[in-house]
Scaffold this motif. Sequence first.
Motif, PDB file in Angstrom:
ATOM      1  N   TRP A  32       0.567  -1.142   0.099  1.00 32.26           N
ATOM      2  CA  TRP A  32       0.015   0.230  -0.159  1.00 32.26           C
ATOM      3  C   TRP A  32       0.900   0.924  -0.004  1.00 32.26           C
ATOM      4  CZ3 TRP A  32      -5.296   0.016  -0.338  1.00 32.26           C
ATOM      5  CH2 TRP A  32      -5.837   0.783  -0.395  1.00 32.26           C
ATOM      6  N   GLN A  36       1.757   3.932  -3.036  1.00 30.89           N
ATOM      7  CA  GLN A  36       1.264   5.782  -2.698  1.00 30.89           C
ATOM      8  C   GLN A  36       2.411   6.385  -2.538  1.00 30.89           C
ATOM      9  OE1 GLN A  36       0.380   5.637   1.311  1.00 30.89           O
ATOM     10  NE2 GLN A  36      -2.258   5.948   1.092  1.00 30.89           N
ATOM     11  N   GLN A  56      -7.899  -2.432  -5.847  1.00 29.82           N
ATOM     12  CA  GLN A  56      -6.804  -2.378  -4.865  1.00 29.82           C
ATOM     13  C   GLN A  56      -6.531  -0.770  -5.679  1.00 29.82           C
ATOM     14  OE1 GLN A  56      -4.494  -5.763  -4.871  1.00 29.82           O
ATOM     15  NE2 GLN A  56      -5.443  -6.521  -3.531  1.00 29.82           N
ATOM     16  N   VAL A  60      -6.011   2.936  -4.146  1.00 32.85           N
ATOM     17  CA  VAL A  60      -5.195   3.718  -3.114  1.00 32.85           C
ATOM     18  C   VAL A  60      -4.595   4.624  -4.764  1.00 32.85           C
ATOM     19  CG1 VAL A  60      -2.555   3.779  -3.395  1.00 32.85           C
ATOM     20  CG2 VAL A  60      -3.599   1.344  -2.960  1.00 32.85           C
TER      21      VAL A  60
END
Length: 182
Positions: A32, A36, A56, A60
């Motif tokens: 994650w 980012q 997913q 994000v």
Amino acid sequence: TRELDGAEVTGPGVEVWPLQDSRGAWGAATRWTAWQRQLEPLLRPGKAFVLRLPGQSGWVLGSQLHRRGLSFAAEAVGDPADVFRSGTFRHPLRGAIRTTFCRAMRQLCRNAIGCAYVTEAYLQRRYPPRADGMTAHYSSIELPETAFAAEPRDYRRRPYPMCLINVATMSQRYKGQHDLID
């Protein structure tokens, strides 16, 4: 970069932005913050973003765009409530994961300037668009004429060869392929 059917993802103004690979929920959780950082250079005004949900990478990117006040559109192609329902996903935190992903998808659809849905009403009720947003519904499935029978089949005649077709992702059980096999 190529899609599954082999067609290149390209065109004027189109950028393919690869992310580190992940497998499953745990892989996404561990990637994650890396995702980012990888997406950070994209987060500038003047770019167009369409989030494919559920997913997913869409979650994000969508959370970062919303936090920065940047506009985006969404395409709702599935329901995390189905993906993570009882019997399809085995994990001790299944209920919490389901609630989190459903909430995230509702928020992203509500924050998008426009939403396209693959259903006429079902996903729209569960994940409503914002009141002033643009909406559309359509299917992106394209079937050639050869995919259709020339005339109705009479299954009362024996023997008649049976052909079962299941259009589904095989990575999750929510499409019911295990029931079809049984």
